[in-house]
Design an enzyme around this catalytic site. Structure first.
Site, mmCIF file in Angstrom:
data_model
loop_
_atom_site.group_PDB
_atom_site.id
_atom_site.type_symbol
_atom_site.label_atom_id
_atom_site.label_comp_id
_atom_site.label_asym_id
_atom_site.label_seq_id
_atom_site.Cartn_x
_atom_site.Cartn_y
_atom_site.Cartn_z
ATOM 1 N N ASP A 95 0.833 -1.201 0.000
ATOM 2 C CA ASP A 95 0.000 0.000 0.000
ATOM 3 C C ASP A 95 0.873 1.258 0.000
ATOM 4 O O ASP A 95 2.090 1.176 -0.078
ATOM 5 C CB ASP A 95 -0.914 -0.061 1.226
ATOM 6 C CG ASP A 95 -2.159 0.789 1.103
ATOM 7 O OD1 ASP A 95 -2.409 1.332 0.013
ATOM 8 O OD2 ASP A 95 -2.897 0.902 2.108
ATOM 9 N N HIS A 96 0.241 2.411 0.148
ATOM 10 C CA HIS A 96 0.867 3.733 0.076
ATOM 11 C C HIS A 96 2.359 3.769 0.396
ATOM 12 O O HIS A 96 2.770 3.470 1.506
ATOM 13 C CB HIS A 96 0.172 4.690 1.046
ATOM 14 C CG HIS A 96 -1.233 4.997 0.696
ATOM 15 N ND1 HIS A 96 -1.573 6.021 -0.144
ATOM 16 C CD2 HIS A 96 -2.389 4.419 1.066
ATOM 17 C CE1 HIS A 96 -2.888 6.069 -0.269
ATOM 18 N NE2 HIS A 96 -3.405 5.099 0.452
ATOM 19 N N GLU A 169 -3.180 8.257 7.374
ATOM 20 C CA GLU A 169 -2.883 6.831 7.398
ATOM 21 C C GLU A 169 -1.375 6.656 7.489
ATOM 22 O O GLU A 169 -0.625 7.229 6.699
ATOM 23 C CB GLU A 169 -3.418 6.128 6.143
ATOM 24 C CG GLU A 169 -3.175 4.615 6.168
ATOM 25 C CD GLU A 169 -3.809 3.917 4.980
ATOM 26 O OE1 GLU A 169 -4.681 3.066 5.221
ATOM 27 O OE2 GLU A 169 -3.447 4.217 3.835
ATOM 28 N N HIS A 212 -9.257 8.913 4.326
ATOM 29 C CA HIS A 212 -8.871 7.824 5.210
ATOM 30 C C HIS A 212 -9.434 8.080 6.612
ATOM 31 O O HIS A 212 -9.606 9.217 7.023
ATOM 32 C CB HIS A 212 -7.345 7.732 5.333
ATOM 33 C CG HIS A 212 -6.673 7.210 4.117
ATOM 34 N ND1 HIS A 212 -5.556 7.799 3.558
ATOM 35 C CD2 HIS A 212 -6.945 6.132 3.337
ATOM 36 C CE1 HIS A 212 -5.177 7.109 2.495
ATOM 37 N NE2 HIS A 212 -6.000 6.103 2.334
ATOM 38 N N HIS A 251 -9.671 4.360 -2.633
ATOM 39 C CA HIS A 251 -9.037 4.476 -1.320
ATOM 40 C C HIS A 251 -9.974 5.188 -0.349
ATOM 41 O O HIS A 251 -10.838 5.962 -0.764
ATOM 42 C CB HIS A 251 -7.741 5.293 -1.417
ATOM 43 C CG HIS A 251 -6.596 4.556 -2.025
ATOM 44 N ND1 HIS A 251 -5.534 4.091 -1.283
ATOM 45 C CD2 HIS A 251 -6.338 4.193 -3.303
ATOM 46 C CE1 HIS A 251 -4.671 3.484 -2.071
ATOM 47 N NE2 HIS A 251 -5.140 3.527 -3.309
ATOM 48 N N ASN A 273 -9.681 -0.457 -1.177
ATOM 49 C CA ASN A 273 -8.901 -0.666 0.029
ATOM 50 C C ASN A 273 -9.781 -0.605 1.276
ATOM 51 O O ASN A 273 -10.608 0.301 1.415
ATOM 52 C CB ASN A 273 -7.810 0.397 0.142
ATOM 53 C CG ASN A 273 -6.722 0.239 -0.885
ATOM 54 O OD1 ASN A 273 -6.845 -0.545 -1.825
ATOM 55 N ND2 ASN A 273 -5.642 0.970 -0.719
#
Length: 343
Positions: A95-96, A169, A212, A251, A273
Site C-alpha cells: 500500500d501507500h 494513514e 482515510h 481508497h 482498500n
C-alpha cells in the site's frame, strides 16, 4: 491455491472490470490479521487482495527490528505458504509508499521480485503502490514511469495515485479540501506519460473525495462522477469512446454509502482498500474478551488469574473470526452487478 501468479492476477482484474465488481484489498500487519483475511475471502468463496503498508511492514518485522523490507518479505513468504491451503486466489500488494520511503520499501521489493523472476520463479508480490500525491504531478508521473518499467520487468503491476486522499494513514496526512478531486487534465496527463497499458499494466488511484479514517455514513462527500468523466476524456483522447481505459482503485472507503461505492465500481473501480473497518472488527472481540474475563486476564489482589483466559490464542481466535466476518461482508457488498467468486 498458491498465491496468484501474474497471469492469474491479470485474469482477476480483467474479470472485475468486465463484470463491474471490485476486489476488497485488506491491509494486514501480522500473521494473525493475514490469517483473518485469508479466512474471510475463503468464507466468501471469493478471490481477493491482501496488502501491507510501510508502517504495517515495519511493525511486522518486530518493534526492535523496524525494517519495512524485512517485515513485508516475512509476511509475503508466510502468505505464500499459508494461502496454498485455501481454495481462492490471493494477490499480494503493498500500500501507500511516499517518495521518501521508495528506496527503503518499494524499490528493494521490486528488485527481489526481479531476481526471483530471473531465476524462473514467481514474483514475491503481485503489485506495488507508488503514492506521489504529495508532490507535483509531473514529478509524480516521472517517478511512476521509472517504477512502471522496473515493475514490468518483474511481472508486477504498479498502482499510481493522482489527486489527494484526505485524512491520515500511517503518519501521512492530507487536508480535506478541493484537492480531493482529481482534475480531468490529470487523467489525460497520466495516460500521456504512462500509456494505456503498452508500457506495462498499472492501476490508477484517482480521487473523488476519498478520506482515510473513521467517518459516519454521509459525512464523506464523494463524487463518483469524477471517475466517470476521467474515463470519458481519456477514452475520447485514445479514440475509444465508450470504453473505460483505466482500472481504478478506491481508497478511503470508510463512511461511504453503499450506493456511492456501487456507482464508483460501475465506472471502473476494480480494487477497494479496506483497513479501518477490519481493524475494528479484529479489535472488538479482544475488548469483549478482556471485559468479560477481567478477573482471569489480570492477577487481581495477588491472585493467579486464569491461564486459559490470558493465553493469546483465547482472544486472537475471536479476533480472527471477527475480522474474517467483516471481510466476507465486504466481498458481498463489492460484488455489485457482477460476480467475484473464485475463478
Amino acid at each position: 491455491m498458491p498465491i496468484a501468479t501474474p497471469e492469474v492476477y491479470a485474469e482477476m482484474l480483467d474479470r472485475a472490470k468486465a463484470n463491474e465488481f471490485a476486489f476488497p484489498a485488506i491491509n494486514v500487519t501480522s500473521s494473525e490479521t493475514l490469517n483473518a483475511a485469508l479466512r474471510g475471502f475463503a468464507e466468501a468463496e471469493s478471490d481477493g487482495i491482501v496488502q501491507v503498508s510501510t508502517g504495517g511492514a515495519e511493525f511486522a518485522s518486530g518493534t526492535k527490528v523496524k525494517d519495512m523490507v524485512t517485515g513485508a518479505t516475512a509476511l509475503a513468504e508466510y502468505a505464500h505458504v499459508i494461502a496454498a491451503k485455501y481454495p481462492v486466489n490471493i494477490a499480494l500488494h503493498t500500500d501507500h509508499c511516499p517518495k521518501d520511503k521508495l528506496d527503503g520499501f518499494v524499490r528493494p521489493l521490486i528488485a527481489i521480485s526481479q531476481e526471483r523472476v530471473a531465476a524462473g520463479k514467481e514474483p514475491l508480490f503481485q503489485s506495488h503502490m507508488w503514492d506521489g500525491s504529495a508532490i507535483d504531478l509531473e514529478e509524480n508521473l516521472t517517478i511512476a514511469a521509472e517504477l512502471l518499467d522496473a515493475a514490468a520487468k518483474a511481472k508486477i503491476i504498479l498502482e499510481v495515485e493522482i489527486g489527494v486522499v484526505g485524512g491520515e494513514e500511517d503518519g501521512v496526512a492530507h487536508e480535506i479540501n478541493e484537492k480531493l478531486y482529481t482534475a480531468e487534465g490529470d487523467f489525460i496527463r497520466t495516460v500521456d506519460v504512462l500509456g494505456a497499458g503498452e508500457r506495462g499494466r498499472y492501476l490508477l488511484a484517482a480521487t473523488f473525495g476519498n478520506v482515510h479514517g473513521v467517518y459516519k455514513p454521509g459525512n464523506v462527500k464523494l463524487r463518483p462522477d469524477v471517475l466517470k468523466r476521467g474515463q470519458e476524456v481519456v477514452a475520447e483522447k485514445l479514440g475509444r469512446p465508450g470504453e473505460k481505459p483505466f482500472e481504478l482503485v478506491f481508497h478511503g472507503g470508510s463512511g461511504s454509502l453503499v450506493e456511492e461505492i456501487q456507482e464508483a465500481v460501475s465506472y471502473g473501480v476494480v480494487k477497494m482498500n479496506i483497513d479501518t473497518d477490519t481493524q475494528y472488527a479484529f479489535t472488538r472481540p479482544v475488548v469483549a474478551h478482556m471485559f468479560n474475563n477481567y478477573d482471569g486476564v489480570l492477577k487481581i489482589d495477588g491472585e493467579v488469574g486464569n491461564k486459559k483466559a490470558y493465553d493469546p490464542r483465547s482472544y486472537l481466535k475471536a479476533a480472527e473470526q471477527g475480522m474474517a466476518a467483516r471481510i466476507t461482508q465486504a466481498c458481498e457488498q463489492l460484488r455489485s452487478t457482477g460476480r467475484m467468486l473464485a475463478g
